[in-house]
Design an enzyme around this catalytic site. Sequence first.
Site, PDB file in Angstrom:
ATOM      1  N   ARG A  92      28.008  15.612  24.005  1.00 58.80           N
ATOM      2  CA  ARG A  92      29.333  15.518  24.625  1.00 58.80           C
ATOM      3  C   ARG A  92      30.268  14.803  23.652  1.00 58.80           C
ATOM      4  O   ARG A  92      29.902  13.776  23.081  1.00 58.80           O
ATOM      5  CB  ARG A  92      29.273  14.742  25.941  1.00 58.80           C
ATOM      6  CG  ARG A  92      28.334  15.269  26.986  1.00 58.80           C
ATOM      7  CD  ARG A  92      28.567  16.703  27.323  1.00 58.80           C
ATOM      8  NE  ARG A  92      29.890  16.932  27.887  1.00 58.80           N
ATOM      9  CZ  ARG A  92      30.413  18.151  28.041  1.00 58.80           C
ATOM     10  NH1 ARG A  92      29.718  19.229  27.642  1.00 58.80           N
ATOM     11  NH2 ARG A  92      31.604  18.311  28.544  1.00 58.80           N
ATOM     12  N   ASN A 108      25.801   7.660  15.289  1.00 57.24           N
ATOM     13  CA  ASN A 108      25.478   9.054  15.624  1.00 57.24           C
ATOM     14  C   ASN A 108      24.731   9.687  14.462  1.00 57.24           C
ATOM     15  O   ASN A 108      24.951   9.302  13.304  1.00 57.24           O
ATOM     16  CB  ASN A 108      26.769   9.849  15.887  1.00 57.24           C
ATOM     17  CG  ASN A 108      26.479  11.306  16.215  1.00 57.24           C
ATOM     18  OD1 ASN A 108      25.586  11.618  17.010  1.00 57.24           O
ATOM     19  ND2 ASN A 108      27.210  12.215  15.566  1.00 57.24           N
ATOM     20  N   HIS A 110      24.137  13.400  12.640  1.00 58.31           N
ATOM     21  CA  HIS A 110      24.716  14.744  12.566  1.00 58.31           C
ATOM     22  C   HIS A 110      23.923  15.568  11.559  1.00 58.31           C
ATOM     23  O   HIS A 110      23.658  15.087  10.444  1.00 58.31           O
ATOM     24  CB  HIS A 110      26.182  14.662  12.141  1.00 58.31           C
ATOM     25  CG  HIS A 110      26.850  15.987  12.072  1.00 58.31           C
ATOM     26  ND1 HIS A 110      27.226  16.691  13.198  1.00 58.31           N
ATOM     27  CD2 HIS A 110      27.193  16.758  11.010  1.00 58.31           C
ATOM     28  CE1 HIS A 110      27.778  17.837  12.838  1.00 58.31           C
ATOM     29  NE2 HIS A 110      27.757  17.908  11.509  1.00 58.31           N
ATOM     30  N   ASP A 146      32.641  13.400  14.155  1.00 49.43           N
ATOM     31  CA  ASP A 146      31.758  13.439  12.967  1.00 49.43           C
ATOM     32  C   ASP A 146      32.461  12.908  11.724  1.00 49.43           C
ATOM     33  O   ASP A 146      32.345  13.472  10.633  1.00 49.43           O
ATOM     34  CB  ASP A 146      31.266  14.881  12.715  1.00 49.43           C
ATOM     35  CG  ASP A 146      30.498  15.454  13.892  1.00 49.43           C
ATOM     36  OD1 ASP A 146      30.551  16.683  14.096  1.00 49.43           O
ATOM     37  OD2 ASP A 146      29.871  14.657  14.618  1.00 49.43           O
ATOM     38  N   GLN A 174      13.630  14.984   8.359  1.00 51.02           N
ATOM     39  CA  GLN A 174      14.334  13.911   7.659  1.00 51.02           C
ATOM     40  C   GLN A 174      15.133  13.044   8.638  1.00 51.02           C
ATOM     41  O   GLN A 174      15.267  11.841   8.440  1.00 51.02           O
ATOM     42  CB  GLN A 174      15.272  14.509   6.600  1.00 51.02           C
ATOM     43  CG  GLN A 174      14.542  15.196   5.469  1.00 51.02           C
ATOM     44  CD  GLN A 174      13.598  14.261   4.740  1.00 51.02           C
ATOM     45  OE1 GLN A 174      13.993  13.158   4.334  1.00 51.02           O
ATOM     46  NE2 GLN A 174      12.329  14.669   4.622  1.00 51.02           N
ATOM     47  N   GLU A 175      15.636  13.662   9.701  1.00 50.68           N
ATOM     48  CA  GLU A 175      16.379  12.883  10.698  1.00 50.68           C
ATOM     49  C   GLU A 175      15.485  11.785  11.273  1.00 50.68           C
ATOM     50  O   GLU A 175      15.932  10.656  11.494  1.00 50.68           O
ATOM     51  CB  GLU A 175      16.869  13.800  11.827  1.00 50.68           C
ATOM     52  CG  GLU A 175      17.916  14.814  11.397  1.00 50.68           C
ATOM     53  CD  GLU A 175      18.420  15.657  12.551  1.00 50.68           C
ATOM     54  OE1 GLU A 175      18.605  16.872  12.359  1.00 50.68           O
ATOM     55  OE2 GLU A 175      18.613  15.098  13.655  1.00 50.68           O
TER      56      GLU A 175
HETATM   57  C1  GRF Z   1      19.323  17.055  16.104  1.00 51.28           C
HETATM   58  O1  GRF Z   1      19.237  17.983  15.053  1.00 51.28           O
HETATM   59  C2  GRF Z   1      20.598  16.273  15.949  1.00 51.28           C
HETATM   60  O2  GRF Z   1      21.020  16.071  14.608  1.00 51.28           O
HETATM   61  C3  GRF Z   1      21.568  17.161  16.630  1.00 51.28           C
HETATM   62  O3  GRF Z   1      20.889  17.654  17.762  1.00 51.28           O
HETATM   63  C4  GRF Z   1      19.504  17.719  17.447  1.00 51.28           C
HETATM   64  C5  GRF Z   1      18.825  16.955  18.567  1.00 51.28           C
HETATM   65  O4  GRF Z   1      17.528  16.921  18.483  1.00 51.28           O
HETATM   66  N1  GRF Z   1      22.787  16.503  17.013  1.00 51.28           N
HETATM   67  P1  GRF Z   1      16.650  15.957  19.443  1.00 51.28           P
HETATM   68  O5  GRF Z   1      17.163  16.099  20.848  1.00 51.28           O
HETATM   69  O6  GRF Z   1      16.790  14.560  18.944  1.00 51.28           O
HETATM   70  O7  GRF Z   1      15.265  16.487  19.281  1.00 51.28           O
END
Ligand code: GRF
Length: 201
Positions: A92, A108, A110, A146, A174-175
Amino acid sequence: MTKRVAILISGGGSNMVALARSMTRDHPARPCLVLANDPTAGGLTKAAEMGIPTAAVDHRPFGKDRAAFEAALTEAITPHAPDMLCLAGFMRVLTEGFVSQWQGRMLNIHPSLLPNYRGLHTHARAIEAGDAEAGCTVHEVTPALDDGPILGQARVPILPGDTPGDLAARVLEQEHLLYPAVLRRFAAGDRRPVFLPEPAG
Ligand code: GRF
């Protein structure tokens, strides 16, 4: 003082799980709430299984009234007294009114190398553009979408024949490394950016 962190999600919550798992004994922060704007979000179940308080504020009954939705968000968040918010797959767009209340205390993640590809469909756009690499960014949230100060980035190669799905999976790995690394520093008051892979030397 250990920082209390509320994590906002919309879906499966894999980043939320990575963040929560990283907040171990020697960490400067603790998860105090996982909140979703979709009561059926899979991440709520995962959070409950990890013993983290959960809440859901369904945005749909509020229609276009963002302020009313955000007032309900604040009502659900306040009892848990978080020191900061982490948006983790929270889909959102928040208004300036809400963001200004949490300015400097809301992060956040992204799935692109900002400032490239703000908004949606980041992986398809990077592939279409013929980029050699993609990645993800953790940034402070500001009123512009963003756009806030970058606190970390992780890069991955785009391989021949990659589909957006292939790339999304590679970036998501990587996230799960980048967001916990940034949170550990940020919660300790250290705003030095994190870059993955770490620069040689
Ligand atoms: C992730 O790729 C994040 O960067 C994007 O939405 C995806 C969410 O994944 N905004 P999760 O719900 O954390 O598995």
